[in-house]
Design a protein around this motif. Structure first.
Motif, short mmCIF file in Angstrom:
data_model
loop_
_atom_site.label_atom_id
_atom_site.label_comp_id
_atom_site.label_asym_id
_atom_site.label_seq_id
_atom_site.Cartn_x
_atom_site.Cartn_y
_atom_site.Cartn_z
N VAL A 232 0.63 -1.63 -0.22
CA VAL A 232 0.11 0.40 0.39
C VAL A 232 1.14 1.49 0.09
O VAL A 232 1.52 1.46 1.21
CB VAL A 232 -1.20 0.13 0.80
N GLN A 233 0.59 2.26 -1.15
CA GLN A 233 1.35 3.47 -1.09
C GLN A 233 0.75 4.63 -0.94
O GLN A 233 -0.61 4.57 -1.56
CB GLN A 233 2.04 3.46 -2.80
N LEU A 234 0.55 5.59 0.15
CA LEU A 234 0.35 6.24 0.16
C LEU A 234 1.27 8.16 0.05
O LEU A 234 2.17 8.04 0.60
CB LEU A 234 -0.45 6.59 2.29
N VAL A 235 0.04 8.84 -0.54
CA VAL A 235 0.80 10.28 -0.70
C VAL A 235 -0.16 11.30 -0.60
O VAL A 235 -1.69 11.18 -0.96
CB VAL A 235 1.12 10.20 -2.81
N GLU A 236 0.32 12.49 0.58
CA GLU A 236 -0.26 13.06 1.04
C GLU A 236 -0.09 14.61 0.27
O GLU A 236 0.63 14.69 -0.31
CB GLU A 236 -0.28 13.54 2.43
N SER A 237 -1.30 15.43 0.31
CA SER A 237 -1.37 16.28 -0.09
C SER A 237 -1.93 17.35 0.00
O SER A 237 -3.13 17.27 0.62
CB SER A 237 -1.91 16.69 -1.67
N GLY A 238 -2.25 18.82 -0.04
CA GLY A 238 -2.87 19.64 0.96
C GLY A 238 -2.78 21.01 2.52
O GLY A 238 -3.64 21.64 2.60
N GLY A 239 -1.80 19.95 2.65
CA GLY A 239 -0.76 20.93 3.89
C GLY A 239 -0.77 22.62 3.06
O GLY A 239 -0.85 22.62 1.78
N GLY A 240 -0.21 23.31 4.07
CA GLY A 240 0.45 24.76 3.95
C GLY A 240 -0.23 25.59 5.06
O GLY A 240 -0.38 25.53 6.01
N ARG B 162 -8.26 21.26 3.22
CA ARG B 162 -8.86 20.39 3.04
C ARG B 162 -7.31 19.00 2.44
O ARG B 162 -6.18 19.37 1.98
CB ARG B 162 -9.41 20.19 2.35
N LEU B 163 -6.70 18.50 3.54
CA LEU B 163 -5.90 17.52 3.29
C LEU B 163 -6.50 15.76 2.25
O LEU B 163 -7.71 16.12 2.42
CB LEU B 163 -5.75 17.10 4.33
N SER B 164 -5.45 15.36 1.45
CA SER B 164 -5.58 14.64 0.52
C SER B 164 -4.77 13.40 0.88
O SER B 164 -3.62 14.06 0.74
CB SER B 164 -6.20 14.79 -0.99
N CYS B 165 -5.26 12.51 0.71
CA CYS B 165 -4.71 11.00 0.99
C CYS B 165 -5.11 10.13 -0.47
O CYS B 165 -6.24 9.43 -0.44
CB CYS B 165 -4.36 10.24 2.40
N ALA B 166 -4.01 10.37 -1.22
CA ALA B 166 -4.16 9.08 -2.17
C ALA B 166 -3.87 7.79 -2.01
O ALA B 166 -2.43 8.00 -1.60
CB ALA B 166 -3.62 9.63 -3.84
N ALA B 167 -4.50 6.53 -1.98
CA ALA B 167 -3.88 4.96 -1.42
C ALA B 167 -3.58 4.74 -3.02
O ALA B 167 -4.62 5.10 -4.56
CB ALA B 167 -5.18 4.47 -0.25
N TYR C 91 1.11 16.59 9.38
CA TYR C 91 0.03 15.83 9.29
C TYR C 91 0.27 14.76 8.18
O TYR C 91 0.31 14.29 7.32
CB TYR C 91 -1.43 16.12 8.31
N TYR C 92 0.38 12.65 8.95
CA TYR C 92 0.12 12.51 8.22
C TYR C 92 -0.70 11.09 7.71
O TYR C 92 -1.92 11.14 8.66
CB TYR C 92 1.04 11.26 8.84
N CYS C 93 -1.07 10.63 6.64
CA CYS C 93 -2.07 9.96 6.35
C CYS C 93 -0.93 8.13 6.76
O CYS C 93 -0.53 8.04 6.21
CB CYS C 93 -2.28 9.65 4.88
N ALA C 94 -2.11 7.63 7.19
CA ALA C 94 -2.17 5.94 7.68
C ALA C 94 -3.03 5.20 6.82
O ALA C 94 -4.34 5.31 7.18
CB ALA C 94 -1.75 6.11 8.97
N ALA C 95 -2.74 3.36 6.75
CA ALA C 95 -3.67 3.14 6.32
C ALA C 95 -3.35 0.95 7.16
O ALA C 95 -2.13 0.76 7.26
CB ALA C 95 -3.08 2.79 4.99
N TRP D 104 2.09 4.33 5.93
CA TRP D 104 2.11 5.58 6.05
C TRP D 104 2.71 6.06 4.79
O TRP D 104 3.63 5.67 4.03
CB TRP D 104 2.76 6.27 7.17
N GLY D 105 2.29 8.16 4.65
CA GLY D 105 2.99 8.20 3.86
C GLY D 105 3.75 9.07 4.38
O GLY D 105 4.33 9.05 5.17
N GLN D 106 4.46 10.01 3.63
CA GLN D 106 5.22 11.22 3.91
C GLN D 106 5.17 12.53 4.64
O GLN D 106 5.82 12.75 5.39
CB GLN D 106 6.21 11.57 2.58
N GLY D 107 3.72 12.61 5.23
CA GLY D 107 3.46 14.11 6.14
C GLY D 107 3.35 14.81 4.99
O GLY D 107 3.60 15.06 4.38
N THR D 108 2.12 16.11 5.45
CA THR D 108 1.90 17.38 4.65
C THR D 108 2.49 18.24 5.66
O THR D 108 1.06 18.25 7.52
CB THR D 108 0.91 16.86 3.76
N GLN D 109 2.88 19.58 5.83
CA GLN D 109 3.19 20.04 7.08
C GLN D 109 1.82 21.16 6.69
O GLN D 109 1.06 22.03 5.88
CB GLN D 109 4.89 21.80 6.64
N VAL D 110 1.37 21.52 7.80
CA VAL D 110 -0.19 22.57 8.22
C VAL D 110 0.63 22.96 9.42
O VAL D 110 0.41 22.60 10.27
CB VAL D 110 -1.59 21.87 8.20
#
Length: 123
Positions: free
Chosen positions: A1-9, A18-23, A93-97, A113-119
């Motif tokens: 399983v691969q996870l990629v976060e986006s949407g931080g700022g 809104r944060l996104s996590c694509a699995a 913020y981290y996404c996890a499965a 786990w994803g790589q994390g995105t800074q908020v």
């Protein structure tokens, strides 16, 4: 399983993000998706989790009524809508499965786990 976060700022207090996590890869094995967050010098803490079917959600007390976890089944993407943000929400913020049936709210419950995105929330 691969996870990629986006949407931080960067956002001002009381704002929204809104944060996104694509699995991807073997998503059929996923049972739960979750969001955690971590600030420097502190342990990673649970924010919210959702069953892969989307039927069940569970939140940490400190985000109830402000954050919403949701899922787009067609895209295999999980979202974290964050409203009424506070400076203390500043974190990576981290996404996890999880691929086991029971619900989990501990870091050790999630092997992917994803790589994390800074908020960052400014006052």
């Amino acid at each position: 399983v691969q996870l990629v976060e986006s949407g931080g700022g960067l956002v001002q207090a009381e704002g929204s993000l809104r944060l996104s996590c694509a699995a991807s890869e073997r998503t059929f094995t996923i049972t739960w998706m979750a969001w955690f967050r971590q600030t420097p010098g502190k342990e990673r803490e649970f924010v919210a989790t959702m069953s892969w079917s989307g039927a069940i959600t569970y939140y940490a007390n400190f985000v109830k009524g402000r954050f919403t976890i949701s899922k787009d089944n067609s895209k295999g993407t999980v979202y974290l809508q964050m409203n009424s943000l506070k400076p203390e929400d500043t974190a990576v913020y981290y996404c996890a499965a999880r691929t086991s049936p029971p619900i989990g709210s501990s870091v050790s419950d999630y092997p992917y786990w994803g790589q994390g995105t800074q908020v960052t929330v400014s006052s």
